[in-house]
Motif scaffolding. Structure first.
Motif, PDB file in Angstrom:
ATOM      1  N   PHE A  27      -1.421  -5.019  -1.623  1.00 45.15           N
ATOM      2  CA  PHE A  27      -2.142  -4.629  -1.680  1.00 45.15           C
ATOM      3  C   PHE A  27      -3.073  -3.050  -1.449  1.00 45.15           C
ATOM      4  O   PHE A  27      -2.116  -3.030  -0.399  1.00 45.15           O
ATOM      5  N   LEU A  28      -3.181  -2.393  -2.330  1.00 47.62           N
ATOM      6  CA  LEU A  28      -3.618  -0.737  -1.643  1.00 47.62           C
ATOM      7  C   LEU A  28      -4.484  -0.448  -1.254  1.00 47.62           C
ATOM      8  O   LEU A  28      -5.602  -0.376  -2.210  1.00 47.62           O
ATOM      9  N   GLY A  29      -4.768   0.413  -1.464  1.00 49.37           N
ATOM     10  CA  GLY A  29      -5.876   1.278  -0.954  1.00 49.37           C
ATOM     11  C   GLY A  29      -6.053   2.643  -0.721  1.00 49.37           C
ATOM     12  O   GLY A  29      -4.170   3.160  -0.186  1.00 49.37           O
ATOM     13  N   TRP A  30      -6.703   2.956  -0.094  1.00 46.89           N
ATOM     14  CA  TRP A  30      -7.126   5.137   0.857  1.00 46.89           C
ATOM     15  C   TRP A  30      -8.290   4.328   1.855  1.00 46.89           C
ATOM     16  O   TRP A  30      -8.444   3.533   1.610  1.00 46.89           O
ATOM     17  N   GLY A  55      -8.169   2.727 -11.173  1.00 47.74           N
ATOM     18  CA  GLY A  55      -6.508   3.544 -10.233  1.00 47.74           C
ATOM     19  C   GLY A  55      -5.958   2.435 -10.674  1.00 47.74           C
ATOM     20  O   GLY A  55      -4.721   0.929 -10.794  1.00 47.74           O
ATOM     21  N   GLY A  56      -6.751   1.294  -9.278  1.00 48.30           N
ATOM     22  CA  GLY A  56      -5.796   0.138  -9.249  1.00 48.30           C
ATOM     23  C   GLY A  56      -5.765  -1.266 -10.073  1.00 48.30           C
ATOM     24  O   GLY A  56      -4.607  -1.730 -10.038  1.00 48.30           O
ATOM     25  N   GLN A  57      -6.903  -0.713 -11.028  1.00 52.59           N
ATOM     26  CA  GLN A  57      -6.321  -1.502 -11.911  1.00 52.59           C
ATOM     27  C   GLN A  57      -5.798  -1.361 -13.059  1.00 52.59           C
ATOM     28  O   GLN A  57      -4.913  -3.222 -13.680  1.00 52.59           O
ATOM     29  N   GLN A  58      -5.804   0.101 -13.400  1.00 54.93           N
ATOM     30  CA  GLN A  58      -4.206   0.143 -14.153  1.00 54.93           C
ATOM     31  C   GLN A  58      -3.038  -0.108 -13.562  1.00 54.93           C
ATOM     32  O   GLN A  58      -2.027  -0.584 -14.468  1.00 54.93           O
ATOM     33  N   LEU A  59      -2.907  -0.404 -11.905  1.00 55.44           N
ATOM     34  CA  LEU A  59      -2.020  -0.327 -11.357  1.00 55.44           C
ATOM     35  C   LEU A  59      -1.444  -2.604 -11.416  1.00 55.44           C
ATOM     36  O   LEU A  59      -0.390  -2.469 -11.617  1.00 55.44           O
ATOM     37  N   ARG A 109     -12.657 -13.737   0.076  1.00 49.01           N
ATOM     38  CA  ARG A 109     -11.748 -13.520  -1.708  1.00 49.01           C
ATOM     39  C   ARG A 109     -12.854 -12.406  -2.313  1.00 49.01           C
ATOM     40  O   ARG A 109     -11.667 -12.095  -3.490  1.00 49.01           O
ATOM     41  N   THR A 110     -13.846 -12.320  -1.918  1.00 50.65           N
ATOM     42  CA  THR A 110     -14.697 -11.168  -2.588  1.00 50.65           C
ATOM     43  C   THR A 110     -14.492  -9.489  -2.837  1.00 50.65           C
ATOM     44  O   THR A 110     -13.791  -8.880  -3.266  1.00 50.65           O
ATOM     45  N   ALA A 111     -13.690  -9.728  -1.495  1.00 53.10           N
ATOM     46  CA  ALA A 111     -13.038  -8.614  -1.019  1.00 53.10           C
ATOM     47  C   ALA A 111     -11.851  -8.114  -2.123  1.00 53.10           C
ATOM     48  O   ALA A 111     -10.923  -7.151  -2.717  1.00 53.10           O
ATOM     49  N   ALA A 112     -11.024  -9.186  -2.327  1.00 51.45           N
ATOM     50  CA  ALA A 112      -9.641  -8.985  -3.211  1.00 51.45           C
ATOM     51  C   ALA A 112      -9.707  -9.285  -4.396  1.00 51.45           C
ATOM     52  O   ALA A 112      -8.888  -8.799  -4.672  1.00 51.45           O
ATOM     53  N   THR A 113     -11.153  -8.962  -4.597  1.00 49.64           N
ATOM     54  CA  THR A 113     -10.686  -9.669  -5.915  1.00 49.64           C
ATOM     55  C   THR A 113     -11.886  -7.866  -6.888  1.00 49.64           C
ATOM     56  O   THR A 113     -12.525  -8.439  -8.199  1.00 49.64           O
ATOM     57  N   SER A 114     -12.875  -7.109  -5.994  1.00 52.80           N
ATOM     58  CA  SER A 114     -13.041  -6.568  -6.662  1.00 52.80           C
ATOM     59  C   SER A 114     -12.905  -4.689  -6.883  1.00 52.80           C
ATOM     60  O   SER A 114     -10.929  -5.036  -5.846  1.00 52.80           O
TER      61      SER A 114
END
Length: 114
Positions: A27-30, A55-59, A109-114
């Motif tokens: 999991f990556l985040g800012w 950017g997360g989707q591209q990674l 689950r929602t947080a992990a998939t959004s």
């Protein structure tokens, strides 16, 4: 851990058996303070959120594209991969989630998939 992370950590040097359970993800985040975030205009906040998601989707797409290549490298280094029966694993561990506070699993689950 995704195979990209295993490659970066050079796991193939010490691990010769890998089971692809998918239970541990990268999991990556800012991070910013709420004060700094709220100091931005609503439009700027929306742009930031949209671009970080993009950017997360591209990674994620890049990581998936590299998985076959990495798997071949690992196998050449003597690593054996195992694909488990994930449905059986989920069934065997389902009771763990029964003790979570109501709604917590769905929020995770929602947080992990959004």
């Amino acid at each position: 851990m995704p195979l990209t992370g295993l490659r970066a950590n050079r796991w193939y040097e010490v691990v010769k058996e890998i089971t692809l359970t998918g239970h541990f993800n990268l999991f990556l985040g800012w991070i910013t303070s709420e004060k700094a975030f709220q100091a931005l205009s609503e439009d700027d906040r929306a742009i930031m959120i949209e671009e970080f998601r993009r950017g997360g989707q591209q990674l994620t797409e890049q990581s998936i594209a590299q998985e076959n290549e990495i798997r071949k490298e690992f196998e050449a280094a003597g690593v054996t991969f195992h694909d488990p029966d994930l449905d059986a694993y989920r069934a065997a561990t389902a009771s763990f989630f029964e003790d979570l506070p109501e709604g917590l699993f769905d929020r995770i689950r929602t947080a992990a998939t959004s």
